[in-house]
Design a protein around this motif. Structure first.
Motif, PDB file in Angstrom:
ATOM      1  N   MET A 234       0.600   5.377   4.457  1.00  0.00           N
ATOM      2  CA  MET A 234       1.016   6.778   4.585  1.00  0.00           C
ATOM      3  C   MET A 234       2.441   6.945   4.059  1.00  0.00           C
ATOM      4  O   MET A 234       3.350   6.241   4.476  1.00  0.00           O
ATOM      5  N   LYS A 235       2.620   7.897   3.115  1.00  0.00           N
ATOM      6  CA  LYS A 235       3.925   8.076   2.497  1.00  0.00           C
ATOM      7  C   LYS A 235       4.865   8.854   3.408  1.00  0.00           C
ATOM      8  O   LYS A 235       4.465   9.758   4.129  1.00  0.00           O
ATOM      9  N   GLN A 236       6.135   8.506   3.322  1.00  0.00           N
ATOM     10  CA  GLN A 236       7.155   9.181   4.116  1.00  0.00           C
ATOM     11  C   GLN A 236       7.375  10.576   3.558  1.00  0.00           C
ATOM     12  O   GLN A 236       7.420  10.764   2.343  1.00  0.00           O
ATOM     13  N   PRO A 237       7.533  11.591   4.390  1.00  0.00           N
ATOM     14  CA  PRO A 237       7.765  12.945   3.910  1.00  0.00           C
ATOM     15  C   PRO A 237       9.031  13.021   3.069  1.00  0.00           C
ATOM     16  O   PRO A 237       9.991  12.283   3.274  1.00  0.00           O
ATOM     17  N   ASP A 238       9.030  13.954   2.103  1.00  0.00           N
ATOM     18  CA  ASP A 238      10.162  14.109   1.200  1.00  0.00           C
ATOM     19  C   ASP A 238      11.459  14.391   1.944  1.00  0.00           C
ATOM     20  O   ASP A 238      12.527  13.902   1.564  1.00  0.00           O
ATOM     21  N   GLU A 239      11.382  15.157   3.014  1.00  0.00           N
ATOM     22  CA  GLU A 239      12.600  15.497   3.763  1.00  0.00           C
ATOM     23  C   GLU A 239      13.232  14.255   4.374  1.00  0.00           C
ATOM     24  O   GLU A 239      14.449  14.087   4.359  1.00  0.00           O
ATOM     25  N   ASP A 240      12.403  13.359   4.895  1.00  0.00           N
ATOM     26  CA  ASP A 240      12.922  12.119   5.470  1.00  0.00           C
ATOM     27  C   ASP A 240      13.547  11.237   4.398  1.00  0.00           C
ATOM     28  O   ASP A 240      14.566  10.583   4.623  1.00  0.00           O
ATOM     29  N   ARG A 241      12.935  11.220   3.213  1.00  0.00           N
ATOM     30  CA  ARG A 241      13.481  10.419   2.111  1.00  0.00           C
ATOM     31  C   ARG A 241      14.848  10.949   1.691  1.00  0.00           C
ATOM     32  O   ARG A 241      15.773  10.181   1.445  1.00  0.00           O
ATOM     33  N   ARG A 242      14.971  12.258   1.602  1.00  0.00           N
ATOM     34  CA  ARG A 242      16.261  12.844   1.226  1.00  0.00           C
ATOM     35  C   ARG A 242      17.315  12.542   2.284  1.00  0.00           C
ATOM     36  O   ARG A 242      18.475  12.289   1.961  1.00  0.00           O
ATOM     37  N   ARG A 243      16.916  12.555   3.556  1.00  0.00           N
ATOM     38  CA  ARG A 243      17.860  12.261   4.627  1.00  0.00           C
ATOM     39  C   ARG A 243      18.342  10.816   4.526  1.00  0.00           C
ATOM     40  O   ARG A 243      19.521  10.532   4.710  1.00  0.00           O
ATOM     41  N   GLU A 244      17.445   9.890   4.210  1.00  0.00           N
ATOM     42  CA  GLU A 244      17.822   8.489   4.083  1.00  0.00           C
ATOM     43  C   GLU A 244      18.784   8.258   2.919  1.00  0.00           C
ATOM     44  O   GLU A 244      19.641   7.388   2.970  1.00  0.00           O
ATOM     45  N   LEU A 245      18.633   9.056   1.853  1.00  0.00           N
ATOM     46  CA  LEU A 245      19.491   8.905   0.680  1.00  0.00           C
ATOM     47  C   LEU A 245      20.948   9.178   1.006  1.00  0.00           C
ATOM     48  O   LEU A 245      21.848   8.619   0.364  1.00  0.00           O
ATOM     49  N   PHE A 246      21.199  10.041   1.970  1.00  0.00           N
ATOM     50  CA  PHE A 246      22.563  10.470   2.258  1.00  0.00           C
ATOM     51  C   PHE A 246      22.965  10.209   3.709  1.00  0.00           C
ATOM     52  O   PHE A 246      23.893  10.835   4.206  1.00  0.00           O
ATOM     53  N   ASP A 247      22.278   9.291   4.386  1.00  0.00           N
ATOM     54  CA  ASP A 247      22.636   9.020   5.774  1.00  0.00           C
ATOM     55  C   ASP A 247      23.895   8.155   5.850  1.00  0.00           C
ATOM     56  O   ASP A 247      24.487   7.792   4.833  1.00  0.00           O
ATOM     57  N   ALA A 248      24.296   7.830   7.063  1.00  0.00           N
ATOM     58  CA  ALA A 248      25.560   7.103   7.256  1.00  0.00           C
ATOM     59  C   ALA A 248      25.547   5.741   6.574  1.00  0.00           C
ATOM     60  O   ALA A 248      26.548   5.309   5.994  1.00  0.00           O
ATOM     61  N   GLU A 249      24.416   5.030   6.633  1.00  0.00           N
ATOM     62  CA  GLU A 249      24.330   3.713   5.998  1.00  0.00           C
ATOM     63  C   GLU A 249      24.482   3.832   4.489  1.00  0.00           C
ATOM     64  O   GLU A 249      25.141   3.004   3.857  1.00  0.00           O
ATOM     65  N   ALA A 250      23.868   4.856   3.901  1.00  0.00           N
ATOM     66  CA  ALA A 250      23.982   5.056   2.457  1.00  0.00           C
ATOM     67  C   ALA A 250      25.426   5.357   2.070  1.00  0.00           C
ATOM     68  O   ALA A 250      25.959   4.802   1.102  1.00  0.00           O
ATOM     69  N   ARG A 251      26.078   6.218   2.851  1.00  0.00           N
ATOM     70  CA  ARG A 251      27.462   6.581   2.534  1.00  0.00           C
ATOM     71  C   ARG A 251      28.384   5.377   2.612  1.00  0.00           C
ATOM     72  O   ARG A 251      29.278   5.209   1.775  1.00  0.00           O
TER      73      ARG A 251
ATOM     74  N   GLY B 258       4.689   9.631 -10.953  1.00  0.00           N
ATOM     75  CA  GLY B 258       4.226  10.489  -9.875  1.00  0.00           C
ATOM     76  C   GLY B 258       4.918  10.278  -8.551  1.00  0.00           C
ATOM     77  O   GLY B 258       4.547  10.898  -7.551  1.00  0.00           O
ATOM     78  N   GLY B 259       5.925   9.406  -8.524  1.00  0.00           N
ATOM     79  CA  GLY B 259       6.653   9.155  -7.290  1.00  0.00           C
ATOM     80  C   GLY B 259       7.732  10.188  -7.021  1.00  0.00           C
ATOM     81  O   GLY B 259       7.747  11.268  -7.614  1.00  0.00           O
ATOM     82  N   HIS B 260       8.653   9.840  -6.143  1.00  0.00           N
ATOM     83  CA  HIS B 260       9.717  10.740  -5.719  1.00  0.00           C
ATOM     84  C   HIS B 260      11.039  10.298  -6.339  1.00  0.00           C
ATOM     85  O   HIS B 260      11.233   9.120  -6.638  1.00  0.00           O
ATOM     86  N   TYR B 261      11.958  11.256  -6.537  1.00  0.00           N
ATOM     87  CA  TYR B 261      13.240  10.896  -7.150  1.00  0.00           C
ATOM     88  C   TYR B 261      14.067   9.937  -6.290  1.00  0.00           C
ATOM     89  O   TYR B 261      14.969   9.262  -6.775  1.00  0.00           O
TER      90      TYR B 261
END
Length: 244
Positions: A1-18, A173-176
């Motif tokens: 099951m793929k992770q929703p796009d909103e969750d992926r965007r949140r992970e891109l800019f979360d505290a660990e990413a920063r 066909g994946g996500h950015y």
């Protein structure tokens, strides 16, 4: 099951990413400080050091080969020591390696200042650079998952390979988010190197190490504030620590 796009965007800019961007930028800055004010030593580019260590003798540059081999050994030692400290002492501070990097930069600065007073040379000597390479090796252990480094901060080749694979998945066909995280990490390293290059035009070699040490101290404070906010190591890593 793929992770929703909103969750992926949140992970891109979360505290660990920063924090990964900040540390990648720091690695770029340290690398620039070492490269610009020395005879061209690499403290972040172990591929180049490996080739220099092997090929230096073909150009009758045995001293270059030996220096590259010593830098490789120092970098590897930093990884080993920081990994050991993570397991033994930093179970509550997964980004503790930044503290070790700060200490190494401070020692490198002190040694360089002594050598500068004795020799009056503007360039950073080789001995301080060994401490810098050790610190960069330690810094690369800042992100560990299941006992392995998950975000290699100065391993730009690997970051580009993963980014390229992510671009292909996005096209197919994946996500950015498949590639954007790696791009931001690469961009941070490049911007750190650019900042280091600009600083090198304004300050002398010994002052460049002081600058890198101050920046690293600030980053270390930031990582510890981050940990106070987000808690200790995941339970799997803490279990590894307790089993040691």
């Amino acid at each position: 099951m793929k992770q929703p796009d909103e969750d992926r965007r949140r992970e891109l800019f979360d505290a660990e990413a920063r924090i990964s961007w900040v540390l990648a930028g720091l690695a770029g800055l340290i690398g620039a400080a070492a490269f610009m004010h020395t005879a061209g030593y690499f403290v972040t580019f172990m591929t180049g050091n490996t080739e220099r260590a092997v090929l230096g003798y073909f150009h009758e540059e045995g001293d270059v080969a030996i220096a590259a081999a010593l830098l490789l050994g120092s970098f590897l030692s930093g990884v080993v020591v920081a990994s050991w400290c993570r397991r033994r002492y930093w179970s509550g501070h997964p980004h503790g390696p930044t503290l070790l990097t700060t200490v190494c930069l401070a020692l490198a600065t002190a040694i360089d200042l002594v050598l500068y007073a004795v020799t009056d040379t503007a360039r950073i000597d080789f001995v301080p650079i060994l401490f810098v390479a050790f610190g960069v090796g330690a810094l690369n252990t800042s992100f560990v998952k299941d006992g392995e480094v998950s975000v290699p901060l100065s391993y730009v080749t690997g970051t580009l390979v993963k980014m390229g694979q992510g671009i292909e998945r996005h096209i197919s066909g994946g996500h950015y988010s498949e590639w954007l995280g790696y791009f931001l990490l690469y961009l941070s390293f490049g911007l750190g190197a650019l900042l280091g290059g600009l600083l090198s035009l304004m300050v002398a070699g010994w002052a460049m190490l002081i600058t890198a040490t101050v920046v690293c101290t600030i980053v270390t404070g930031y990582t510890y504030l981050h940990l106070d906010k987000h808690g200790p190591l995941p339970i799997e890593d803490r279990r590894e620590s307790n089993d040691a």
